[in-house]
Design an enzyme around this catalytic site. Structure first.
Site, PDB file in Angstrom:
ATOM      1  N   ASP A 108      11.338   0.768   3.773  1.00 42.45           N
ATOM      2  CA  ASP A 108      10.002   0.442   3.020  1.00 42.45           C
ATOM      3  C   ASP A 108       9.581   1.613   1.935  1.00 42.45           C
ATOM      4  OD1 ASP A 108       9.870  -1.769   4.737  1.00 42.45           O
ATOM      5  OD2 ASP A 108       8.904  -0.523   6.333  1.00 42.45           O
ATOM      6  N   LYS A 155      11.679   0.215  -2.502  1.00 41.30           N
ATOM      7  CA  LYS A 155      12.788  -0.311  -3.196  1.00 41.30           C
ATOM      8  C   LYS A 155      12.670  -1.475  -4.074  1.00 41.30           C
ATOM      9  CE  LYS A 155      14.856  -0.543   0.872  1.00 41.30           C
ATOM     10  NZ  LYS A 155      13.837  -0.046   1.601  1.00 41.30           N
ATOM     11  N   GLY A 180      12.038  -6.351   3.739  1.00 43.03           N
ATOM     12  CA  GLY A 180      10.852  -6.974   3.231  1.00 43.03           C
ATOM     13  C   GLY A 180      10.713  -6.321   1.957  1.00 43.03           C
ATOM     14  N   HIS A 181      11.184  -6.678   0.650  1.00 42.36           N
ATOM     15  CA  HIS A 181      10.961  -6.012  -0.427  1.00 42.36           C
ATOM     16  C   HIS A 181       9.502  -6.615  -1.185  1.00 42.36           C
ATOM     17  CE1 HIS A 181      15.232  -4.789  -0.168  1.00 42.36           C
ATOM     18  NE2 HIS A 181      14.462  -4.335   1.091  1.00 42.36           N
ATOM     19  N   GLN A 208      16.722  -1.558   4.047  1.00 40.39           N
ATOM     20  CA  GLN A 208      16.527  -0.381   4.748  1.00 40.39           C
ATOM     21  C   GLN A 208      16.450   0.783   4.037  1.00 40.39           C
ATOM     22  OE1 GLN A 208      18.763  -3.095   6.338  1.00 40.39           O
ATOM     23  NE2 GLN A 208      17.027  -4.186   6.433  1.00 40.39           N
TER      24      GLN A 208
HETATM   25  P1  GDP Z   1      10.714  -1.956   0.335  1.00 40.68           P
HETATM   26  O1  GDP Z   1      11.320  -2.434   1.592  1.00 40.68           O
HETATM   27  O2  GDP Z   1      11.611  -0.496   0.129  1.00 40.68           O
HETATM   28  O3  GDP Z   1      11.028  -2.705  -0.875  1.00 40.68           O
HETATM   29  O4  GDP Z   1       9.224  -1.548   0.313  1.00 40.68           O
HETATM   30  P2  GDP Z   1       7.946  -2.430   1.137  1.00 40.68           P
HETATM   31  O5  GDP Z   1       8.013  -3.553   0.184  1.00 40.68           O
HETATM   32  O6  GDP Z   1       8.306  -2.871   2.395  1.00 40.68           O
HETATM   33  O7  GDP Z   1       6.871  -1.424   1.165  1.00 40.68           O
HETATM   34  C1  GDP Z   1       6.387  -0.498   0.251  1.00 40.68           C
HETATM   35  C2  GDP Z   1       5.034  -0.988  -0.181  1.00 40.68           C
HETATM   36  O8  GDP Z   1       4.221  -0.181  -0.815  1.00 40.68           O
HETATM   37  C3  GDP Z   1       4.500  -2.372  -0.649  1.00 40.68           C
HETATM   38  O9  GDP Z   1       3.420  -2.785  -0.069  1.00 40.68           O
HETATM   39  C4  GDP Z   1       4.443  -2.049  -2.288  1.00 40.68           C
HETATM   40  O10 GDP Z   1       3.674  -2.979  -2.731  1.00 40.68           O
HETATM   41  C5  GDP Z   1       3.745  -0.587  -1.829  1.00 40.68           C
HETATM   42  N1  GDP Z   1       4.028   0.214  -3.090  1.00 40.68           N
HETATM   43  C6  GDP Z   1       5.172   0.557  -3.868  1.00 40.68           C
HETATM   44  N2  GDP Z   1       5.067   1.743  -4.465  1.00 40.68           N
HETATM   45  C7  GDP Z   1       3.707   1.848  -4.284  1.00 40.68           C
HETATM   46  C8  GDP Z   1       2.987   3.218  -5.016  1.00 40.68           C
HETATM   47  O11 GDP Z   1       3.532   3.946  -5.896  1.00 40.68           O
HETATM   48  N3  GDP Z   1       1.614   3.224  -4.477  1.00 40.68           N
HETATM   49  C9  GDP Z   1       1.038   2.442  -3.649  1.00 40.68           C
HETATM   50  N4  GDP Z   1      -0.001   2.743  -3.259  1.00 40.68           N
HETATM   51  N5  GDP Z   1       1.773   1.223  -3.079  1.00 40.68           N
HETATM   52  C10 GDP Z   1       3.029   1.435  -3.414  1.00 40.68           C
HETATM   53  P1  IMO Z   2      13.368  -2.734   4.184  1.00 36.81           P
HETATM   54  O1  IMO Z   2      14.675  -3.277   3.404  1.00 36.81           O
HETATM   55  C1  IMO Z   2      11.876  -0.517   7.775  1.00 36.81           C
HETATM   56  C2  IMO Z   2      13.789  -1.206  11.480  1.00 36.81           C
HETATM   57  C3  IMO Z   2      13.055  -2.140  12.626  1.00 36.81           C
HETATM   58  C4  IMO Z   2      13.777  -1.315  13.597  1.00 36.81           C
HETATM   59  C5  IMO Z   2      15.205  -1.022  13.238  1.00 36.81           C
HETATM   60  C6  IMO Z   2      16.261  -1.974  13.907  1.00 36.81           C
HETATM   61  O2  IMO Z   2      12.141  -3.523   3.893  1.00 36.81           O
HETATM   62  O3  IMO Z   2      13.027  -1.304   3.970  1.00 36.81           O
HETATM   63  P2  IMO Z   2      16.571  -4.725  13.275  1.00 36.81           P
HETATM   64  O4  IMO Z   2      15.641  -5.810  13.118  1.00 36.81           O
HETATM   65  O5  IMO Z   2      17.120  -4.323  11.781  1.00 36.81           O
HETATM   66  O6  IMO Z   2      17.570  -4.713  14.195  1.00 36.81           O
HETATM   67  O7  IMO Z   2      15.474  -3.308  13.407  1.00 36.81           O
HETATM   68  O8  IMO Z   2      15.218  -1.152  12.046  1.00 36.81           O
HETATM   69  N1  IMO Z   2      13.937  -1.809  10.178  1.00 36.81           N
HETATM   70  C7  IMO Z   2      13.446  -1.418   8.763  1.00 36.81           C
HETATM   71  N2  IMO Z   2      12.253  -0.831   9.053  1.00 36.81           N
HETATM   72  N3  IMO Z   2      12.409  -1.159   6.546  1.00 36.81           N
HETATM   73  C8  IMO Z   2      13.212  -2.324   6.753  1.00 36.81           C
HETATM   74  O9  IMO Z   2      13.710  -2.991   5.627  1.00 36.81           O
HETATM   75  C9  IMO Z   2      13.649  -2.500   8.260  1.00 36.81           C
HETATM   76  N4  IMO Z   2      14.651  -3.257   8.370  1.00 36.81           N
HETATM   77  C10 IMO Z   2      14.770  -2.745   9.721  1.00 36.81           C
HETATM   78  O10 IMO Z   2      11.671  -1.666  12.530  1.00 36.81           O
HETATM   79  O11 IMO Z   2      13.219  -0.056  14.058  1.00 36.81           O
HETATM   80 MG    MG Z   3      10.328  -3.203   3.329  1.00 30.70          MG
END
Ligand code: GDP
Ligand code: IMO
Ligand code: MG
Length: 424
Positions: A12, A15, A39-40, A224
């Site tokens: 998270d 990416k 979840g991207h 991840q």
């Molecule tokens: P990923 O899994 O690495 O793609 O990241 P996620 O989408 O799960 O979580 C990142 C969260 O941060 C999302 O809700 C994005 O919209 C938000 N986000 C990304 N870059 C920024 C930033 O620079 N500032 C803020 N406030 N939110 C951001």
């Molecule tokens: P993105 O791509 C954050 C975490 C879960 C749990 C552990 C194992 O959005 O960055 P799983 O369901 O993979 O067996 O869970 O890994 N986890 C993540 N945490 N971002 C993710 O993906 C994750 N994918 C798995 O919360 O701790």
């Molecule tokens: Mg994510």
């Protein structure tokens, strides 16, 4: 140029946003690990897209999207993502390729994931319940594995599923005391998946090598984060794939030396969802402030994310194992309003100074973070477009972390939107 984008923390990191931006200059975007546990998020104007299986480059018109061998594909999620984007006017099917060798996540994997976690109680990992662990376990075990190519021969698939269902039902009923699952309903679903997905299946390894030879630019998108890597993360509180850059060659069939630029994504602080050690965790009002301001709730499960100060020992480890060339640091805006900001620069275990991250959790649990304190800033930075427009203390924060990591921070996130990004 070929790029690889990977997370440097526990997932998270942002990416999705970084991939979306880099994809502007690429022809192909590839997912190579994990599954719908990812979840991207990409925010364009006011619209928020949450992608689980489709590569985040999909929102750029004309980009070819590849789901490579080591991704575990949940066909239900994939179809609903394709349909969701199609309903928003984004056509996906004519530019999506799915590896015929990718393994399939079916209902019994998700059930097994849930039952195991329930049975573990307070010892659970805190998985996303997306069936990831059970599917990768079946892949490694081989005998009960189902691959995407099985959708091409439905008679054979039914025979295979009958064997799998018989085995899984013994497990569900005898070990977990749960209801058995039915073969017919599962097979009907698979027939539907075949009707929707069979024509997208191909040898993605051949496609990627041919494309690279033709001079196409490929962007590999990790899911991840490195600290959740099965072999190099905080085991057992990890996911079941190699989600560092080390998993990219095995996952895609393209050797790592064909990657020209490796981009590591981190946040300006740390977060973690699920259980496991977290040395700089802030179980206090600062942690709550970050969670609220940064909207730190899981993109896939909605769970509140645990928050903590930036841990340069952990991130430096990720930079090292991934051979990161440049860093993208998101969520600098989320730290606005803090008087003092702490950065963990080293650990201590008893009298010993620890500078190399101990990924073994028995040792990691013993560490005491050593912090360096920096002054914060109060100015709103969400519309800054250049590094020089940031308050001096925000610039110092970035430069201090750059010094600790030994790599340039080339992108700085100042808000969720696609264009709230400073390029240096
Ligand atoms: P990923 O899994 O690495 O793609 O990241 P996620 O989408 O799960 O979580 C990142 C969260 O941060 C999302 O809700 C994005 O919209 C938000 N986000 C990304 N870059 C920024 C930033 O620079 N500032 C803020 N406030 N939110 C951001
Ligand atoms: P993105 O791509 C954050 C975490 C879960 C749990 C552990 C194992 O959005 O960055 P799983 O369901 O993979 O067996 O869970 O890994 N986890 C993540 N945490 N971002 C993710 O993906 C994750 N994918 C798995 O919360 O701790
Ligand atoms: Mg994510």
């Amino acid at each position: 140029m070929n790029y690889c984008v990977v997370g440097l923390q526990w997932g998270d990191e942002g990416k999705g946003k970084v991939v979306d931006v880099l994809a502007r200059d690429c022809d192909i975007v590839v997912r190579y690990n994990g599954g719908a546990n990812a979840g991207h998020t990409v925010v364009i104007d006011q619209t928020r897209f949450a992608l689980h299986l489709l590569p985040s480059g999909v929102l750029r018109e004309g980009i070819i999207c590849v789901i490579a061998n080591a991704v575990v594909v949940d066909p239900e999620v994939l179809i609903s993502e394709i349909d969701g984007l199609t309903s928003k006017g984004i056509d996906v099917c004519n530019r999506l390729l799915v590896s015929e060798n990718a393994h399939m996540v079916l209902d019994y994997h998700k059930l097994e994931d849930r039952l195991r976690e329930q049975a573990l109680g307070r010892h659970k990992i805190g998985t996303t319940a997306r069936g990831i662990g059970p599917c990768y376990a079946d892949k490694a075990g081989r005998t009960y594995a189902i691959r995407m190519s099985d959708l091409r021969d439905l008679d054979n698939l039914r025979e295979k599923l009958a064997v799998v269902v018989e085995f899984k039902n013994k497990l569900f009923t005898a070990v977990y005391g749960a209801e058995p699952i039915g073969l017919d309903g599962l097979f009907e679903k698979c027939k539907y998946y075949a009707s929707r997905l069979a024509n997208l299946l191909t040898d993605t390894t051949e496609f990627l090598h041919r494309s690279i030879k033709e001079g196409k630019s490929v962007l590999f998108e990790g899911a991840q984060g490195s600290l959740l890597d099965l072999d190099h993360g905080t085991f057992p509180f990890v996911t079941s794939s190699n989600c560092s850059l080390l998993g990219m060659p095995a996952g895609s069939g393209v050797p790592g030396k064909l990657v020209d630029v490796s981009v590591g994504v981190c946040k300006a602080y740390m977060t973690r969802v699920g259980a496991g050690p977290f040395p700089t965790e802030l179980d206090n009002e600062v942690g709550q402030y970050i969670r609220q301001k940064g909207q730190e709730y899981g993109t896939t499960t909605g769970r509140p994310r645990r928050c903590g100060w930036f841990d340069a020992v952990a991130v430096r480890y990720a930079v090292t194992i991934n051979a990161i060339d440049q860093i993208a640091m998101m969520h600098l805006d989320t730290l606005t309003g803090q008087d003092q900001i702490e950065v963990c620069k080293a650990y201590r275990i008893g009298p010993d100074l620890i500078e190399f991250f101990p990924s073994n959790i028995d040792r990691l649990r013993l560490v005491q973070p050593i912090y360096h304190s920096l002054p914060g800033w109060r100015e709103d930075i969400s519309s800054a477009c250049r590094f020089e427009q940031l308050p001096t203390n925000a610039q110092r924060y970035i430069e201090y972390i750059e010094g600790l990591l030994g790599r340039p921070i080339r992108m700085i996130g100042v808000g969720p939107s696609r264009d709230q990004l400073i390029l240096r």
